[in-house]
Scaffold this motif. Structure first.
Motif, short mmCIF file in Angstrom:
data_model
loop_
_atom_site.label_atom_id
_atom_site.label_comp_id
_atom_site.label_asym_id
_atom_site.label_seq_id
_atom_site.Cartn_x
_atom_site.Cartn_y
_atom_site.Cartn_z
N MET A 1 49.08 36.60 45.73
CA MET A 1 50.13 35.87 45.03
C MET A 1 51.27 35.51 45.97
N SER A 4 51.08 31.97 47.32
CA SER A 4 51.33 31.04 46.21
C SER A 4 52.81 31.04 45.83
N TYR A 5 53.40 32.25 45.84
CA TYR A 5 54.83 32.39 45.52
C TYR A 5 55.66 31.53 46.46
N ILE A 8 55.28 27.82 45.64
CA ILE A 8 56.00 27.45 44.42
C ILE A 8 57.49 27.35 44.68
N LEU A 24 50.67 27.14 39.74
CA LEU A 24 50.66 28.19 38.70
C LEU A 24 49.35 28.15 37.92
N SER A 32 51.87 31.52 31.19
CA SER A 32 52.99 32.42 31.43
C SER A 32 54.32 31.76 31.08
N VAL A 34 56.92 31.59 32.96
CA VAL A 34 57.40 30.80 34.10
C VAL A 34 56.76 29.41 34.11
N LYS A 252 62.55 31.90 40.12
CA LYS A 252 62.27 32.79 41.26
C LYS A 252 62.32 34.26 40.86
N LEU A 255 59.14 34.96 39.09
CA LEU A 255 58.03 35.01 40.04
C LEU A 255 58.04 36.32 40.82
N ASP A 256 59.24 36.78 41.16
CA ASP A 256 59.36 38.07 41.87
C ASP A 256 58.76 39.19 41.03
N ASN A 259 55.08 38.87 41.09
CA ASN A 259 54.59 39.19 42.42
C ASN A 259 54.57 40.69 42.71
#
Length: 261
Positions: A1, A4-5, A8, A24, A32, A34, A252, A255-256, A259
């Motif tokens: 991920m 990908s993170y 994004i 995503l 999701s 996000v 973000k 996403l964190d 992740n």
């Protein structure tokens, strides 16, 4: 991920929500929260606020309690109503997107649109003598304004900006804020920007535009944003600055969390 993170983050920093949504989806995160936010933004930046609002309703109840999401939902409601503060804020953000992505022809198209919208707003606000109104009302149409100028104010000019400039000079010359806006938006440098636009595919020609072309005419292209914000300030229009930067920060954070889970 992690890879990908990073992709994004780069995409949303350039306001490419469509590209971010695709990544995503490839990661199986299409359902999701996000992804819901990113998809909503994808439509909002294209001024499809009704679809953006409909999409954001699919977010989880937990996320709906988030301050940033509440702000986003309320903002979309204001945009759907055509409230001037919200619409002009969105237009300023949109102009910034074009600069960030070096899409200079589209940037010039937004310049032309902003100038015309400001003049229309001033005229209808004075003509209706109403403090609040939607930018979606029929009176805001070019055809309707030209008709009002011709029939009520005896101003016969097919050029909308020139017609409204004549109206302001004739009936509201004592209001200095309008004179300041006219001087700025009808200035030589803004006129030259619009001349550049007229020679491109969004105008009447096929010429390209470089950052150097813009700099020769206006200096740092970001100065345009400052000048337009000044016009809005003179009109007491409140700008919602950094709307998408704030949303991106929220994306973000989410996403964190994904992740690190």
């Amino acid at each position: 991920m992690i890879k990908s993170y990073n992709v994004i983050v780069k995409l949303i920093d350039r306001y490419d929500y469509g590209g971010a949504l695709q990544v995503l989806n490839e990661r199986g995160l299409d359902d999701s929260d996000v992804a819901v936010i990113v998809k909503s933004c994808k439509y909002a930046v294209n001024f499809d606020f009704k679809t953006a609002f409909k999409i954001i309703q699919n977010i989880s109840d937990e996320c709906k309690e988030n301050r940033r999401i509440k702000e986003l939902i309320n903002n979309l409601k204001h945009l759907i109503k055509g409230e001037p503060d919200a619409i002009f804020s969105e237009l300023i953000e949109n102009i910034k997107f074009q600069l960030v992505n070096e899409e200079y022809i589209d940037f010039l198209g937004r310049i032309y649109r902003f100038k015309e919208a400001i003049f229309k707003y001033i005229f209808i606000k004075k003509h209706l003598n109403r403090r609040n109104f939607s930018l979606y009302i029929d009176a805001m149409s070019k055809k309707r304004i030209l008709k009002i100028l011709r029939k009520k104010y005896r101003i016969n000019n097919s050029n909308l900006v020139y017609g409204i400039t004549t109206y302001i000079n004739r009936y509201h010359d004592s209001e200095e804020r309008y004179n300041k806006i006219i001087r700025l938006l009808n200035s030589e440098k803004v006129t030259k920007l619009i001349d550049l636009r007229n020679d491109t595919i969004v105008g009447h020609g096929f010429k390209g535009v470089s950052k150097e072309d813009l700099s020769i005419v206006y200096g740092n292209p970001y100065n345009v944003l400052d000048d337009f914000k000044y016009c809005l300030k003179l009109l007491d229009i409140k700008i919602n600055e950094y709307k998408y930067s704030k949303i991106n920060d929220q994306i973000k954070k989410m996403l964190d969390k994904i992740n690190n889970s």
